[in-house]
Scaffold this active site. Structure first.
Site, mmCIF file in Angstrom:
data_model
loop_
_atom_site.group_PDB
_atom_site.id
_atom_site.type_symbol
_atom_site.label_atom_id
_atom_site.label_comp_id
_atom_site.label_asym_id
_atom_site.label_seq_id
_atom_site.Cartn_x
_atom_site.Cartn_y
_atom_site.Cartn_z
ATOM 1 C CD GLU A 28 -3.033 -0.506 0.036
ATOM 2 O OE1 GLU A 28 -3.279 0.525 -0.042
ATOM 3 O OE2 GLU A 28 -3.553 -1.464 -0.485
ATOM 4 C CB CYS A 203 -22.875 4.946 -12.848
ATOM 5 S SG CYS A 203 -21.409 6.705 -13.062
#
Ligand code: SF4
Length: 335
Positions: A28, A203
């Site tokens: 990360e 969306c």
């Protein structure tokens, strides 16, 4: 999102095949501001040298910087090292299990803490990295300016609301990974591939026909420029170069670098005993917030040394040091 990630998401990346928080955390941090393809090699080399958090904590800072060399954004490497030391000192060498505790460690922001907690410990907690911010802002047609802290907080709240139900704890890792995969492979900043998107029917930005309008972010980084003269002093007998460790603050903080000066005169004053300094072609090195206009000057030395802090570093030693990218390039060209 969960079903799509399981059938169509990314599963081949090395840090996806583990729930070891050390490996997930390392990936990360490396992936912040760096492409996956670049990170792969660094990730493997780091793990080969530092197989666990205790090994990383015990390593000299120079060695960590040396392995990080080329990834840029060295504050990440510094925080990585400090974080490993804190995990050992405060938590007995085991990463804490909650996002709240993870976020108290150096270099671990809210989103990174949440990713580690979700992937490794199944905590039901939202992430909001750059890719996910874009996906959610589009999905919700969220038009608030994300440069404003209150709007950013509102998007975090929306991200919390959208989490999978608490009675399906196995879903959180796939959901989190799915959002990341969608942002990295389909919901791209330019020309997202909406026809392949698993949430296209939901969306709102797509329904409005204006997906690239989101996310909205008004404040741009104000860029500055700086001109520096770079002294490449080399010892003629063996090719050693004059390097010094940069102070802990400012550009290239904590790295080994060639000495830099604000003017050519200042550079020349630091090498009165050099034989015929020579100018190399100038070039621009782009940092996040600044353009560095670099003017390298080579200066061969015989018995004397530059009149500035530093030391001769042999040609077989400098490649392993943490060097800023343009310094490494210059040295490689002269090697
Ligand atoms: Fe992104 Fe398009 Fe999917 Fe909307 S439909 S989330 S804009 S890829």
């Amino acid at each position: 999102m969960v079903a799509w990630q399981r059938s169509h998401g990314r599963h081949h990346l090395p840090w996806q095949r583990t729930r070891d928080p050390y490996r997930v955390w390392l990936s990360e941090i490396m992936l912040q501001q760096t492409q996956v393809t670049t990170v792969l090699g660094y990730y493997e080399r780091f793990l080969a040298r530092f197989p666990d958090v205790a090994a990383l904590a015990a390593a000299p800072e120079d060695e960590v910087f040396g392995l990080w060399s080329g990834l840029g954004y060295y504050s990440r490497a510094r925080n990585l090292h400090r974080c490993a030391q804190e995990v050992v000192a405060r938590f007995g060498g085991r990463f804490p299990h909650t996002a709240a505790e993870l976020a108290t460690l150096p270099g671990i922001g809210r989103s990174t803490a949440a990713a580690v907690a979700a992937f490794c410990f199944g905590e039901r907690v939202a992430i909001l990295d750059g890719n996910v911010r874009r996906v959610l802002a589009r999905l919700l047609a969220y038009g608030g300016d994300l440069a404003v802290a209150a709007n950013e907080r509102a998007l975090w709240t929306a991200a919390d609301v959208l989490l999978p139900p608490a009675d399906r704890p196995d879903d959180i890792a796939a959901y989190t990974q799915g959002l990341m995969d969608l942002g990295a492979t389909i919901c791209l900043p330019r020309r997202p591939d909406c026809l392949l998107c698993p949430v296209q029917a939901l969306c709102r930005a797509r329904a409005g026909g204006d997906v690239e309008r989101y996310p909205v972010r008004s404040r741009k980084l104000r860029r500055t420029a700086q001109t520096l003269w770079v002294l490449l002093a080399q010892r003629e007998e063996d090719g050693a170069v004059w390097l010094h460790k940069r102070p802990a603050r400012g550009i290239w903080a904590g790295l080994w670098a060639l000495p830099v000066f604000e003017s050519r005169e200042a550079l020349l004053a630091a090498c009165p005993s050099a034989a015929e300094p020579q100018d190399l072609p100038a070039f621009v090195h782009v940092l996040t917030h600044k353009d560095l206009h670099l003017h390298p000057v080579t200066a061969p030395f015989t018995s004397q040394q530059p009149a500035i802090e530093g030391s001769w570093v042999d040609a077989d030693r400098w490649p392993a040091l943490g060097l800023p990218a343009p310094v490494r390039r210059l040295l490689e060209q002269r090697a």
